[in-house]
Design a protein around this motif. Sequence first.
Motif, PDB file in Angstrom:
ATOM      1  N   GLY A 208       0.812  -1.210   0.000  1.00 55.85           N
ATOM      2  CA  GLY A 208       0.000   0.000   0.000  1.00 55.85           C
ATOM      3  C   GLY A 208       0.846   1.261   0.000  1.00 55.85           C
ATOM      4  N   LEU A 209       1.918   1.264   0.808  1.00 60.09           N
ATOM      5  CA  LEU A 209       2.805   2.421   0.853  1.00 60.09           C
ATOM      6  C   LEU A 209       3.564   2.591  -0.459  1.00 60.09           C
ATOM      7  CD1 LEU A 209       4.274   2.088   4.462  1.00 60.09           C
ATOM      8  CD2 LEU A 209       2.562   3.731   3.659  1.00 60.09           C
ATOM      9  N   ALA A 210       3.945   1.475  -1.073  1.00 61.45           N
ATOM     10  CA  ALA A 210       4.744   1.528  -2.300  1.00 61.45           C
ATOM     11  C   ALA A 210       3.914   1.977  -3.501  1.00 61.45           C
ATOM     12  CB  ALA A 210       5.370   0.153  -2.571  1.00 61.45           C
ATOM     13  N   THR A 211       2.654   1.552  -3.563  1.00 63.64           N
ATOM     14  CA  THR A 211       1.838   1.817  -4.756  1.00 63.64           C
ATOM     15  C   THR A 211       0.775   2.883  -4.547  1.00 63.64           C
ATOM     16  OG1 THR A 211       0.238   0.078  -4.190  1.00 63.64           O
ATOM     17  CG2 THR A 211       2.166  -0.572  -5.490  1.00 63.64           C
ATOM     18  N   ARG A 212       0.441   3.179  -3.278  1.00 63.16           N
ATOM     19  CA  ARG A 212      -0.603   4.165  -2.962  1.00 63.16           C
ATOM     20  C   ARG A 212      -1.877   3.861  -3.746  1.00 63.16           C
ATOM     21  NH1 ARG A 212       4.040   7.002  -3.840  1.00 63.16           N
ATOM     22  NH2 ARG A 212       3.297   7.827  -5.822  1.00 63.16           N
ATOM     23  N   PHE A 213      -2.303   2.603  -3.690  1.00 63.26           N
ATOM     24  CA  PHE A 213      -3.440   2.164  -4.499  1.00 63.26           C
ATOM     25  C   PHE A 213      -4.774   2.692  -3.997  1.00 63.26           C
ATOM     26  CE2 PHE A 213      -2.940  -1.108  -1.234  1.00 63.26           C
ATOM     27  CZ  PHE A 213      -4.241  -1.271  -0.788  1.00 63.26           C
ATOM     28  N   SER A 214      -4.815   3.189  -2.742  1.00 56.14           N
ATOM     29  CA  SER A 214      -6.078   3.632  -2.167  1.00 56.14           C
ATOM     30  C   SER A 214      -5.844   4.800  -1.221  1.00 56.14           C
ATOM     31  CB  SER A 214      -6.759   2.481  -1.420  1.00 56.14           C
ATOM     32  OG  SER A 214      -7.804   2.950  -0.579  1.00 56.14           O
ATOM     33  N   LEU A 215      -6.574   5.887  -1.435  1.00 55.60           N
ATOM     34  CA  LEU A 215      -6.498   7.031  -0.530  1.00 55.60           C
ATOM     35  C   LEU A 215      -6.962   6.638   0.863  1.00 55.60           C
ATOM     36  CD1 LEU A 215      -6.267  10.066   0.141  1.00 55.60           C
ATOM     37  CD2 LEU A 215      -8.600  10.328  -0.729  1.00 55.60           C
ATOM     38  N   ARG A 216      -8.040   5.883   0.925  1.00 53.02           N
ATOM     39  CA  ARG A 216      -8.574   5.481   2.229  1.00 53.02           C
ATOM     40  C   ARG A 216      -7.558   4.654   3.007  1.00 53.02           C
ATOM     41  NH1 ARG A 216     -14.162   2.027   3.095  1.00 53.02           N
ATOM     42  NH2 ARG A 216     -13.856   1.510   5.285  1.00 53.02           N
ATOM     43  N   PHE A 217      -6.836   3.781   2.315  1.00 56.22           N
ATOM     44  CA  PHE A 217      -5.848   2.943   2.979  1.00 56.22           C
ATOM     45  C   PHE A 217      -4.753   3.807   3.603  1.00 56.22           C
ATOM     46  CE2 PHE A 217      -2.230   0.099   3.338  1.00 56.22           C
ATOM     47  CZ  PHE A 217      -2.810  -1.085   3.758  1.00 56.22           C
ATOM     48  N   VAL A 218      -4.296   4.816   2.861  1.00 58.32           N
ATOM     49  CA  VAL A 218      -3.236   5.697   3.372  1.00 58.32           C
ATOM     50  C   VAL A 218      -3.734   6.497   4.576  1.00 58.32           C
ATOM     51  CG1 VAL A 218      -1.780   7.681   2.807  1.00 58.32           C
ATOM     52  CG2 VAL A 218      -2.093   5.856   1.127  1.00 58.32           C
ATOM     53  N   VAL A 219      -4.933   7.093   4.453  1.00 62.31           N
ATOM     54  CA  VAL A 219      -5.458   7.925   5.530  1.00 62.31           C
ATOM     55  C   VAL A 219      -5.737   7.094   6.777  1.00 62.31           C
ATOM     56  CG1 VAL A 219      -7.406   9.371   6.236  1.00 62.31           C
ATOM     57  CG2 VAL A 219      -6.406   9.647   3.960  1.00 62.31           C
ATOM     58  N   GLU A 220      -6.388   5.938   6.600  1.00 59.40           N
ATOM     59  CA  GLU A 220      -6.684   5.105   7.767  1.00 59.40           C
ATOM     60  C   GLU A 220      -5.408   4.562   8.393  1.00 59.40           C
ATOM     61  OE1 GLU A 220      -9.710   2.185   7.672  1.00 59.40           O
ATOM     62  OE2 GLU A 220     -11.203   3.518   6.777  1.00 59.40           O
ATOM     63  N   GLY A 221      -4.400   4.296   7.584  1.00 60.38           N
ATOM     64  CA  GLY A 221      -3.123   3.854   8.136  1.00 60.38           C
ATOM     65  C   GLY A 221      -2.524   4.899   9.056  1.00 60.38           C
ATOM     66  N   LEU A 222      -2.576   6.170   8.640  1.00 53.26           N
ATOM     67  CA  LEU A 222      -2.076   7.255   9.484  1.00 53.26           C
ATOM     68  C   LEU A 222      -2.910   7.397  10.750  1.00 53.26           C
ATOM     69  CD1 LEU A 222      -1.302   9.937   6.741  1.00 53.26           C
ATOM     70  CD2 LEU A 222       0.363   8.641   8.094  1.00 53.26           C
ATOM     71  N   LEU A 223      -4.233   7.241  10.616  1.00 46.90           N
ATOM     72  CA  LEU A 223      -5.103   7.342  11.787  1.00 46.90           C
ATOM     73  C   LEU A 223      -4.848   6.201  12.772  1.00 46.90           C
ATOM     74  CD1 LEU A 223      -8.487   8.419  10.131  1.00 46.90           C
ATOM     75  CD2 LEU A 223      -6.936   9.830  11.498  1.00 46.90           C
ATOM     76  N   VAL A 224      -4.619   5.011  12.246  1.00 49.06           N
ATOM     77  CA  VAL A 224      -4.328   3.864  13.106  1.00 49.06           C
ATOM     78  C   VAL A 224      -3.018   4.081  13.851  1.00 49.06           C
ATOM     79  CG1 VAL A 224      -3.718   1.411  13.111  1.00 49.06           C
ATOM     80  CG2 VAL A 224      -5.686   2.201  11.789  1.00 49.06           C
ATOM     81  N   LEU A 225      -2.013   4.587  13.151  1.00 50.36           N
ATOM     82  CA  LEU A 225      -0.743   4.894  13.825  1.00 50.36           C
ATOM     83  C   LEU A 225      -0.944   5.931  14.923  1.00 50.36           C
ATOM     84  CD1 LEU A 225       1.900   5.044  10.933  1.00 50.36           C
ATOM     85  CD2 LEU A 225       1.828   3.434  12.842  1.00 50.36           C
ATOM     86  N   SER A 226      -1.748   6.948  14.639  1.00 47.86           N
ATOM     87  CA  SER A 226      -2.020   7.981  15.635  1.00 47.86           C
ATOM     88  C   SER A 226      -2.743   7.402  16.839  1.00 47.86           C
ATOM     89  CB  SER A 226      -2.856   9.104  15.009  1.00 47.86           C
ATOM     90  OG  SER A 226      -2.196   9.673  13.897  1.00 47.86           O
ATOM     91  N   LEU A 227      -3.718   6.536  16.575  1.00 44.87           N
ATOM     92  CA  LEU A 227      -4.470   5.912  17.660  1.00 44.87           C
ATOM     93  C   LEU A 227      -3.572   5.030  18.516  1.00 44.87           C
ATOM     94  CD1 LEU A 227      -7.149   5.248  19.063  1.00 44.87           C
ATOM     95  CD2 LEU A 227      -7.525   3.477  17.329  1.00 44.87           C
ATOM     96  N   ALA A 228      -2.717   4.247  17.855  1.00 44.67           N
ATOM     97  CA  ALA A 228      -1.794   3.386  18.600  1.00 44.67           C
ATOM     98  C   ALA A 228      -0.855   4.218  19.470  1.00 44.67           C
ATOM     99  CB  ALA A 228      -0.992   2.520  17.623  1.00 44.67           C
TER     100      ALA A 228
END
Length: 422
Positions: A208-228
């Motif tokens: 996902g990070l390499a291809t940026r195939f989904s905006l939602r995947f990138v945004v939710e990934g950042l939110l999950v990191l923030s939550l953790a």
Amino acid sequence: MRAETGPGRPLFTLGVLTVPFENLWFAPSKGWAAIAPLLLFLYVLRNARRVPASIARLRPVFAVVLALLALSGVRYLSHPPVAANLLDAARSLFLGLTCLVAIDLRCRDADDLGPTVRLLGGAYLVALLFGVVQWIAIRTGWDGFLEFHRSIAMRDVVRRGRVQFGFTEPAFAAMHVFGVMLPLCLRFRSRPEARPLLVALVGFVVFGLATRFSLRFVVEGLLVLSLAGAVLVVRRRPPLRVVVPAALALLLAGAVAVEKVPRLKRIVAGGVYADESLAARWFRVRAAAAAWRDDPAGLLFGYGLGNLWVPLRAGHAEASAAYDSSYRDELEVLAQRRATSVLSLPVRLVCEFGLLATLALTVLLFDRRRPFVSLLIPLVYLTFDSYAFYALWLHVHALVRAGPVGESGPARRDEGPRPTIS
């Protein structure tokens, strides 16, 4: 481990294997084209004689559902349901409950869900490989594979240059990675059966990070990191020399994401109406909010299961007046049809059961022993609203299986030592 005694094991196995493959042309739904819930329902049907005992074990869950249905019955007095909409919502909720019962039955047969987690991890690895092949086909113009994918897919976006894996939409990868895979990896963290799932999780994140195939995947990934990070700070209280660099690194990652993902950059610069998909989602939320303001009883107690369309129709004119996007299909569809989706489970719960019931559910589903996962599940459902999706029911199963908060005794076999952020 006790001998496996329940009938219908192949149905359950097939259901687990098809969880990552929800885009087959013969699926009954176009919105979320999954067949795994139907296979799990058939598994439950095959075990019909054992279902009453399973319902008894899960009686707190069914008691809550019955209370929500009773509330719906009262609200139907002022807002009579439409048969088609009621059937659609009831079917989704029913398939979610049968998913929970299927998990319970399988767990009783095999002592725990470790083998199931290993099987699911293998299925996700296959889905990941399928996505890599899609990416290769897109980059090389492999028409044979592209035609094959078109022939088996309910919805084909690979021909438009987007990696889809086996999901109905590329964005649905976020729901599976953060709603299913991550909670299961935490729950089974000390078990070797979770290794394939962990490998698949890492693979999806890296890809996902390499291809940026989904905006939602990138945004939710950042939110999950923030939550953790937030959970770690609250629970462990690390020194500032650790917190400050971590926070700066997260901010830097967000800035890089804005710069490298064109859709995200456009949204940050132009607001919600700068992106068609986000504009359509925001329109539904704004329509519901307009109805809530004018109908406090509807806000507090909802409009009943299947009556999601009532507030969306009531607030349609106000949301349309504020709408500022060239993509207007959403407005026309919702004006002509009774909506069955608001694309956000928290908003749907408020629409159908009211704010008070939604707050009560939030409290009931929160496990102070697993705060990260308890907060992760609502985050995943912010942009998806099917009652049948697995993330909620896996969380409910873990909650019920662990017993009331504060219960003493040894950890269940499927859990092991408590992780730092779960």
